[in-house]
Write a protein that holds these residues in place. Structure first.
Motif, PDB file in Angstrom:
ATOM      1  N   PHE A 176       0.829  -1.204   0.000  1.00  0.00           N
ATOM      2  CA  PHE A 176       0.000   0.000   0.000  1.00  0.00           C
ATOM      3  C   PHE A 176       0.864   1.255   0.000  1.00  0.00           C
ATOM      4  CE2 PHE A 176      -2.376   3.344   2.272  1.00  0.00           C
ATOM      5  CZ  PHE A 176      -3.399   3.515   1.361  1.00  0.00           C
ATOM      6  N   VAL A 177       1.903   1.265   0.824  1.00  0.00           N
ATOM      7  CA  VAL A 177       2.811   2.424   0.862  1.00  0.00           C
ATOM      8  C   VAL A 177       3.458   2.615  -0.510  1.00  0.00           C
ATOM      9  CG1 VAL A 177       4.981   3.274   1.845  1.00  0.00           C
ATOM     10  CG2 VAL A 177       3.209   2.345   3.342  1.00  0.00           C
ATOM     11  N   ALA A 178       3.871   1.518  -1.138  1.00  0.00           N
ATOM     12  CA  ALA A 178       4.460   1.621  -2.474  1.00  0.00           C
ATOM     13  C   ALA A 178       3.473   2.233  -3.457  1.00  0.00           C
ATOM     14  CB  ALA A 178       4.913   0.245  -2.955  1.00  0.00           C
ATOM     15  N   PHE A 179       2.207   1.830  -3.382  1.00  0.00           N
ATOM     16  CA  PHE A 179       1.188   2.377  -4.275  1.00  0.00           C
ATOM     17  C   PHE A 179       1.008   3.875  -4.043  1.00  0.00           C
ATOM     18  CE2 PHE A 179      -3.307   3.456  -5.072  1.00  0.00           C
ATOM     19  CZ  PHE A 179      -3.334   3.239  -6.441  1.00  0.00           C
ATOM     20  N   VAL A 180       0.906   4.278  -2.785  1.00  0.00           N
ATOM     21  CA  VAL A 180       0.700   5.694  -2.460  1.00  0.00           C
ATOM     22  C   VAL A 180       1.905   6.522  -2.904  1.00  0.00           C
ATOM     23  CG1 VAL A 180       0.434   7.325  -0.541  1.00  0.00           C
ATOM     24  CG2 VAL A 180      -0.932   5.240  -0.594  1.00  0.00           C
ATOM     25  N   VAL A 181       3.109   6.004  -2.720  1.00  0.00           N
ATOM     26  CA  VAL A 181       4.315   6.733  -3.122  1.00  0.00           C
ATOM     27  C   VAL A 181       4.389   6.864  -4.640  1.00  0.00           C
ATOM     28  CG1 VAL A 181       6.843   6.572  -3.198  1.00  0.00           C
ATOM     29  CG2 VAL A 181       5.635   6.204  -1.042  1.00  0.00           C
ATOM     30  N   LEU A 182       4.019   5.821  -5.367  1.00  0.00           N
ATOM     31  CA  LEU A 182       4.113   5.838  -6.825  1.00  0.00           C
ATOM     32  C   LEU A 182       2.967   6.594  -7.499  1.00  0.00           C
ATOM     33  CD1 LEU A 182       5.231   2.156  -7.481  1.00  0.00           C
ATOM     34  CD2 LEU A 182       6.633   4.225  -7.668  1.00  0.00           C
ATOM     35  N   LEU A 183       1.850   6.746  -6.823  1.00  0.00           N
ATOM     36  CA  LEU A 183       0.665   7.352  -7.431  1.00  0.00           C
ATOM     37  C   LEU A 183       0.918   8.742  -8.011  1.00  0.00           C
ATOM     38  CD1 LEU A 183      -2.277   6.780  -8.057  1.00  0.00           C
ATOM     39  CD2 LEU A 183      -2.875   7.702  -5.821  1.00  0.00           C
ATOM     40  N   PRO A 184       1.589   9.654  -7.310  1.00  0.00           N
ATOM     41  CA  PRO A 184       1.813  10.975  -7.906  1.00  0.00           C
ATOM     42  C   PRO A 184       2.742  10.953  -9.128  1.00  0.00           C
ATOM     43  CG  PRO A 184       2.332  11.004  -5.555  1.00  0.00           C
ATOM     44  CD  PRO A 184       2.037   9.605  -5.925  1.00  0.00           C
ATOM     45  N   PHE A 185       3.494   9.884  -9.284  1.00  0.00           N
ATOM     46  CA  PHE A 185       4.451   9.792 -10.379  1.00  0.00           C
ATOM     47  C   PHE A 185       3.950   8.914 -11.528  1.00  0.00           C
ATOM     48  CE2 PHE A 185       6.856  10.387  -6.436  1.00  0.00           C
ATOM     49  CZ  PHE A 185       7.460  11.595  -6.725  1.00  0.00           C
ATOM     50  N   HIS A 186       2.656   8.672 -11.569  1.00  0.00           N
ATOM     51  CA  HIS A 186       2.098   7.777 -12.590  1.00  0.00           C
ATOM     52  C   HIS A 186       2.455   8.235 -14.006  1.00  0.00           C
ATOM     53  CE1 HIS A 186      -0.467   5.096 -14.754  1.00  0.00           C
ATOM     54  NE2 HIS A 186      -1.260   6.072 -15.181  1.00  0.00           N
ATOM     55  N   GLY A 187       2.303   9.513 -14.298  1.00  0.00           N
ATOM     56  CA  GLY A 187       2.612  10.022 -15.639  1.00  0.00           C
ATOM     57  C   GLY A 187       4.078   9.848 -16.002  1.00  0.00           C
ATOM     58  N   ARG A 188       4.948  10.185 -15.073  1.00  0.00           N
ATOM     59  CA  ARG A 188       6.385  10.011 -15.316  1.00  0.00           C
ATOM     60  C   ARG A 188       6.751   8.545 -15.512  1.00  0.00           C
ATOM     61  NH1 ARG A 188       9.848  13.521 -11.039  1.00  0.00           N
ATOM     62  NH2 ARG A 188      10.303  15.269 -12.426  1.00  0.00           N
ATOM     63  N   LEU A 189       6.187   7.691 -14.667  1.00  0.00           N
ATOM     64  CA  LEU A 189       6.481   6.263 -14.774  1.00  0.00           C
ATOM     65  C   LEU A 189       6.012   5.709 -16.114  1.00  0.00           C
ATOM     66  CD1 LEU A 189       5.517   5.099 -11.183  1.00  0.00           C
ATOM     67  CD2 LEU A 189       7.808   5.098 -12.162  1.00  0.00           C
ATOM     68  N   ALA A 190       4.818   6.098 -16.525  1.00  0.00           N
ATOM     69  CA  ALA A 190       4.290   5.622 -17.807  1.00  0.00           C
ATOM     70  C   ALA A 190       5.151   6.128 -18.959  1.00  0.00           C
ATOM     71  CB  ALA A 190       2.842   6.066 -17.977  1.00  0.00           C
ATOM     72  N   GLY A 191       5.599   7.367 -18.869  1.00  0.00           N
ATOM     73  CA  GLY A 191       6.437   7.932 -19.913  1.00  0.00           C
ATOM     74  C   GLY A 191       7.785   7.238 -20.027  1.00  0.00           C
ATOM     75  N   ALA A 192       8.271   6.722 -18.921  1.00  0.00           N
ATOM     76  CA  ALA A 192       9.566   6.041 -18.911  1.00  0.00           C
ATOM     77  C   ALA A 192       9.428   4.540 -19.147  1.00  0.00           C
ATOM     78  CB  ALA A 192      10.263   6.287 -17.580  1.00  0.00           C
ATOM     79  N   GLY A 193       8.208   4.097 -19.400  1.00  0.00           N
ATOM     80  CA  GLY A 193       7.984   2.674 -19.643  1.00  0.00           C
ATOM     81  C   GLY A 193       7.845   1.835 -18.385  1.00  0.00           C
ATOM     82  N   HIS A 194       7.609   2.490 -17.246  1.00  0.00           N
ATOM     83  CA  HIS A 194       7.463   1.777 -15.976  1.00  0.00           C
ATOM     84  C   HIS A 194       6.069   1.960 -15.374  1.00  0.00           C
ATOM     85  CE1 HIS A 194      11.697   0.912 -16.015  1.00  0.00           C
ATOM     86  NE2 HIS A 194      11.992   2.203 -16.122  1.00  0.00           N
ATOM     87  N   GLY A 195       5.083   2.175 -16.201  1.00  0.00           N
ATOM     88  CA  GLY A 195       3.722   2.378 -15.710  1.00  0.00           C
ATOM     89  C   GLY A 195       3.168   1.173 -14.981  1.00  0.00           C
ATOM     90  N   ASP A 196       3.721  -0.002 -15.259  1.00  0.00           N
ATOM     91  CA  ASP A 196       3.228  -1.206 -14.602  1.00  0.00           C
ATOM     92  C   ASP A 196       3.634  -1.273 -13.129  1.00  0.00           C
ATOM     93  OD1 ASP A 196       5.858  -1.501 -15.410  1.00  0.00           O
ATOM     94  OD2 ASP A 196       5.686  -3.654 -15.777  1.00  0.00           O
ATOM     95  N   TRP A 197       4.617  -0.463 -12.682  1.00  0.00           N
ATOM     96  CA  TRP A 197       4.991  -0.458 -11.275  1.00  0.00           C
ATOM     97  C   TRP A 197       3.811  -0.054 -10.393  1.00  0.00           C
ATOM     98  CZ3 TRP A 197      10.382   2.317 -10.790  1.00  0.00           C
ATOM     99  CH2 TRP A 197      11.339   1.577 -11.484  1.00  0.00           C
ATOM    100  N   LEU A 198       3.065   0.951 -10.815  1.00  0.00           N
ATOM    101  CA  LEU A 198       1.914   1.405 -10.037  1.00  0.00           C
ATOM    102  C   LEU A 198       0.872   0.295  -9.931  1.00  0.00           C
ATOM    103  CD1 LEU A 198       0.435   3.811  -8.639  1.00  0.00           C
ATOM    104  CD2 LEU A 198      -0.620   4.226 -10.859  1.00  0.00           C
ATOM    105  N   TRP A 199       0.582  -0.348 -11.049  1.00  0.00           N
ATOM    106  CA  TRP A 199      -0.451  -1.383 -11.053  1.00  0.00           C
ATOM    107  C   TRP A 199       0.019  -2.652 -10.348  1.00  0.00           C
ATOM    108  CZ3 TRP A 199      -4.155   1.558 -11.462  1.00  0.00           C
ATOM    109  CH2 TRP A 199      -4.151   2.618 -12.342  1.00  0.00           C
ATOM    110  N   THR A 200       1.311  -2.904 -10.359  1.00  0.00           N
ATOM    111  CA  THR A 200       1.848  -4.042  -9.611  1.00  0.00           C
ATOM    112  C   THR A 200       1.676  -3.815  -8.114  1.00  0.00           C
ATOM    113  OG1 THR A 200       3.455  -4.509 -11.352  1.00  0.00           O
ATOM    114  CG2 THR A 200       3.916  -5.415  -9.166  1.00  0.00           C
ATOM    115  N   SER A 201       1.958  -2.592  -7.656  1.00  0.00           N
ATOM    116  CA  SER A 201       1.787  -2.299  -6.232  1.00  0.00           C
ATOM    117  C   SER A 201       0.311  -2.349  -5.836  1.00  0.00           C
ATOM    118  CB  SER A 201       2.401  -0.953  -5.871  1.00  0.00           C
ATOM    119  OG  SER A 201       1.791   0.094  -6.578  1.00  0.00           O
TER     120      SER A 201
END
Length: 103
Positions: free
Chosen positions: A27-52
């Motif tokens: 849950f903490v990982a999800f909350v930490v990654l949530l504000p960076f969803h756009g950046r993560l998706a742009g860098a090809g790591h959008g699945d990190w949010l959904w994995t958490s």
């Protein structure tokens, strides 16, 4: 040849606490990654949010399963007329059964 060492005694672990701790980490990982969803998706790591998110939701399910197993185990231990050596009864937890290692 050397004689094999005897197997160690099993741990008596509170599975519910372990699963709750893991669920909290997801849950903490999800909350930490949530504000960076756009950046993560742009860098090809959008699945990190959904994995958490998946880890958190599966952890919630795991908590329910672990609690149900604990309740069933306690009910079996406190059942009247249980065989000798299978528990102490009266709602107390017996020593782990050495024949159930790894299960």
């Amino acid at each position: 040849m050397n004689d094999p060492r005897p197997a160690p005694e099993p741990f008596d672990v509170d599975v519910v606490s372990v699963v709750m701790a893991g669920t909290a980490v997801w849950f903490v990982a999800f909350v930490v990654l949530l504000p960076f969803h756009g950046r993560l998706a742009g860098a090809g790591h959008g699945d990190w949010l959904w994995t958490s998110l998946a880890g958190w939701t599966l952890g919630l399910l795991g908590i329910l399963v672990a609690r149900a197993q604990r309740a069933a185990r306690r009910a079996a231990w406190s059942a009247p007329g249980q065989a000798a050596g299978t528990g102490t009864g009266a709602g107390t937890e017996p020593e782990p059964d050495p024949t159930c290692r790894g299960r």
